[in-house]
Design a protein around this motif. Structure first.
Motif, PDB file in Angstrom:
ATOM      1  N   GLU A   5       0.835  -1.209   0.000  1.00 34.80           N
ATOM      2  CA  GLU A   5       0.000   0.000   0.000  1.00 34.80           C
ATOM      3  C   GLU A   5       0.865   1.253   0.000  1.00 34.80           C
ATOM      4  O   GLU A   5       0.579   2.223  -0.714  1.00 34.80           O
ATOM      5  N   SER A   6       1.927   1.253   0.786  1.00 38.10           N
ATOM      6  CA  SER A   6       2.788   2.442   0.835  1.00 38.10           C
ATOM      7  C   SER A   6       3.474   2.680  -0.509  1.00 38.10           C
ATOM      8  O   SER A   6       3.632   3.837  -0.945  1.00 38.10           O
ATOM      9  N   ALA A 369     -13.903  -2.357  -1.406  1.00 34.20           N
ATOM     10  CA  ALA A 369     -14.074  -0.924  -1.689  1.00 34.20           C
ATOM     11  C   ALA A 369     -14.033  -0.097  -0.420  1.00 34.20           C
ATOM     12  O   ALA A 369     -13.352   0.936  -0.348  1.00 34.20           O
ATOM     13  N   ARG A 370     -14.769  -0.521   0.609  1.00 34.76           N
ATOM     14  CA  ARG A 370     -14.813   0.276   1.840  1.00 34.76           C
ATOM     15  C   ARG A 370     -13.442   0.339   2.504  1.00 34.76           C
ATOM     16  O   ARG A 370     -13.038   1.385   3.021  1.00 34.76           O
ATOM     17  N   SER A 375      -8.734   3.642   3.810  1.00 35.94           N
ATOM     18  CA  SER A 375      -7.286   3.858   3.763  1.00 35.94           C
ATOM     19  C   SER A 375      -6.935   5.145   3.036  1.00 35.94           C
ATOM     20  O   SER A 375      -6.093   5.924   3.491  1.00 35.94           O
ATOM     21  N   ALA A 376      -7.570   5.377   1.903  1.00 33.59           N
ATOM     22  CA  ALA A 376      -7.246   6.565   1.101  1.00 33.59           C
ATOM     23  C   ALA A 376      -7.566   7.847   1.846  1.00 33.59           C
ATOM     24  O   ALA A 376      -6.824   8.831   1.764  1.00 33.59           O
ATOM     25  N   VAL A 435      -5.898   7.237  -5.414  1.00 36.41           N
ATOM     26  CA  VAL A 435      -5.339   6.307  -4.421  1.00 36.41           C
ATOM     27  C   VAL A 435      -6.359   5.218  -4.105  1.00 36.41           C
ATOM     28  O   VAL A 435      -6.029   4.023  -4.072  1.00 36.41           O
ATOM     29  N   ALA A 436      -7.626   5.632  -3.875  1.00 36.79           N
ATOM     30  CA  ALA A 436      -8.664   4.672  -3.499  1.00 36.79           C
ATOM     31  C   ALA A 436      -8.883   3.625  -4.585  1.00 36.79           C
ATOM     32  O   ALA A 436      -9.025   2.430  -4.289  1.00 36.79           O
TER      33      ALA A 436
END
Length: 450
Positions: A5-6, A369-370, A375-376, A435-436
């Protein structure tokens, strides 16, 4: 090795200048599918989108079936991985009166962190959110992808069903992401889980063979404009609630929409009352509405002292989720025919309609999705919201791909002014959307790979 993710966040940050530059190139193309506009620009827009998808390594084609060009790009799934369809549209609304814009509608300009241009939000930023996610993964895309970018959504998607039927197997997917909606607010993401349908119709009244002298015949002959105005007024009661029998509506939208925020976002003038009954979200998401969209009549500067023989109005109806547009048209037609005054002749004709939809917001696709949205947006919980507007083809996707998870997302916020003058995109939120979507593809791969 899968990207972390990073890593993906850092990659998106590095990509955003190029993504924005490509978005600006897209919005400079006035691709309007409406009649009377130069459709060569829609062709240019499709070619530009196809070039972007080919640059992401997708096998890309421009397709059409009697209407404007759509673009389909494909990249097969790794073994056992799901396939995600990414939808957006590259056509835009007409700009309207240039005098109402603070800058050229087709020359993007940044002001106070927002990018102003027609299509900047609706929906060329949707196209570029897909491109950004694809660029972030490069050759390490963890899912199969089909990018489907339509070319006449703003004009009614007349050829969309034919395109889908002709390319059904190419478009078949496990998850469908429709990037043509919006978020609840700046800083608060949302997933759209219900949309109203649409019925557009014309009502015309006739009282005379031709216009006559208002002094000679006024006071006895009911002129057509007066008759039409009286008829239109029967569509609502004194509170502004829809007064047509047989239309379905329901309560139950759980999101609080403060009246002062709504008035500000709608641009209501001081002293103007809101109409209808129930919560604001019920009134704009889960109940029907009827609006007068236009009237054919002499302009005030050209009007003679004459009684008009005929008058015609265009009526727009937003159909509540769960109702049937065909039944709604019949109910309104019956109402207008029964309520016309003074024996005037009335004709009611359908222009177009589209189905409402309710989306099942459960299952692994929605979990993916959620999680991506949380996170975004730094831990902010996404809202499940309705939309008062219509995207009728979602019902088509539901029918043709019954096993697919349908996620309706978008880049707009309440201040985007889509379809109006000074449409704009919040650039900070746009990066979070990119990002999402990138994290969504990662999560879908991790949750749904067999």
């Amino acid at each position: 090795m899968s990207l972390s993710e990073s890593d993906l966040r850092a990659t998106i940050a590095q990509l955003m200048p190029g993504v924005r530059a490509d978005l600006e190139r897209l919005v400079r193309i006035p691709g309007i599918a409406f009649e009377g506009f130069d459709h060569s620009h829609v062709e240019r827009s499709a070619e530009a989108v196809a070039e972007l998808l080919r640059g992401c390594g997708l096998d890309t084609q421009i397709v059409r079936h009697g209407g404007q060009p759509a673009v389909i790009g494909r990249k097969p799934a790794p073994p056992g991985a799901p396939t995600v369809l990414l939808y957006a549209h590259h056509d835009v609304q007409p700009a309207g009166d240039p005098a109402l814009w603070a800058s050229d509608p087709f020359e993007p300009v940044e002001r106070d962190g927002r990018l102003y241009a027609r299509g900047a939000a609706d929906d060329k930023a949707g196209v570029m959110a897909h491109v950004a996610a694809l660029r972030a993964f490069g050759d390490q895309l963890p899912v199969g992808v089909v990018v489907f970018v339509e070319g006449e959504e703003e004009y009614g998607s007349d050829s969309l069903d034919a395109i889908i039927q002709a390319h059904l197997e190419e478009l078949r997917s496990d998850v469908i992401v429709i990037a043509d909606s919006g978020n609840w607010d700046i800083g608060r993401p949302a997933l759209t889980t219900s949309l109203r349908g649409l019925v557009n119709l014309f009502v015309e009244v006739k009282v005379l063979k031709s216009a006559v002298h208002s002094g000679m015949f006024g006071g006895v002959v009911p002129d057509a404009l007066m008759t039409l105005s009286r008829l239109i007024s029967t569509l609502h009661d004194d509170s502004g609630e829809v007064a047509v029998g047989g239309l379905f509506g329901r309560e139950g939208a759980s999101v609080d929409y403060p009246a002062d925020r709504f008035r500000l976002e709608a641009g209501m003038l001081d002293g103007v009352s809101m109409i209808g009954q129930g919560t604001i979200t019920d009134r704009i998401w889960t109940k029907p509405s009827i609006s007068v969209l236009g009237i054919d009549a002499p302009g005030t500067l050209e009007a003679a002292n004459a009684l008009q023989a005929t008058a015609k109005a265009k009526i727009g109806v937003r159909v509540a989720p769960g109702d049937d547009p065909k039944a709604v048209f019949t109910a309104i037609k019956d109402h207008l025919e029964k309520n016309v005054a003074w024996g005037a002749h009335v004709e009611v004709t359908l222009e177009s309609d589209g189905n409402p939809c309710v989306i099942d917001a459960t299952g692994p696709g929605y979990e993916a999705a959620r999680s991506a949205f949380r996170s975004a947006w730094g831990g902010v919980e996404p809202v499940d919201m309705g939309i008062g507007g219509s995207i009728p083809f979602i019902a088509t996707f539901q029918e043709l791909f019954p096993g697919a998870t349908i996620l309706v997302t978008g880049v707009e916020d309440p201040h985007a002014a889509a379809h109006g003058p000074n449409e704009s995109l919040h650039l900070g939120e746009f990066e979070l959307v990119c990002v999402a979507e990138t994290l969504l593809l990662k999560n879908v791969a991790e949750i749904m790979t067999k």
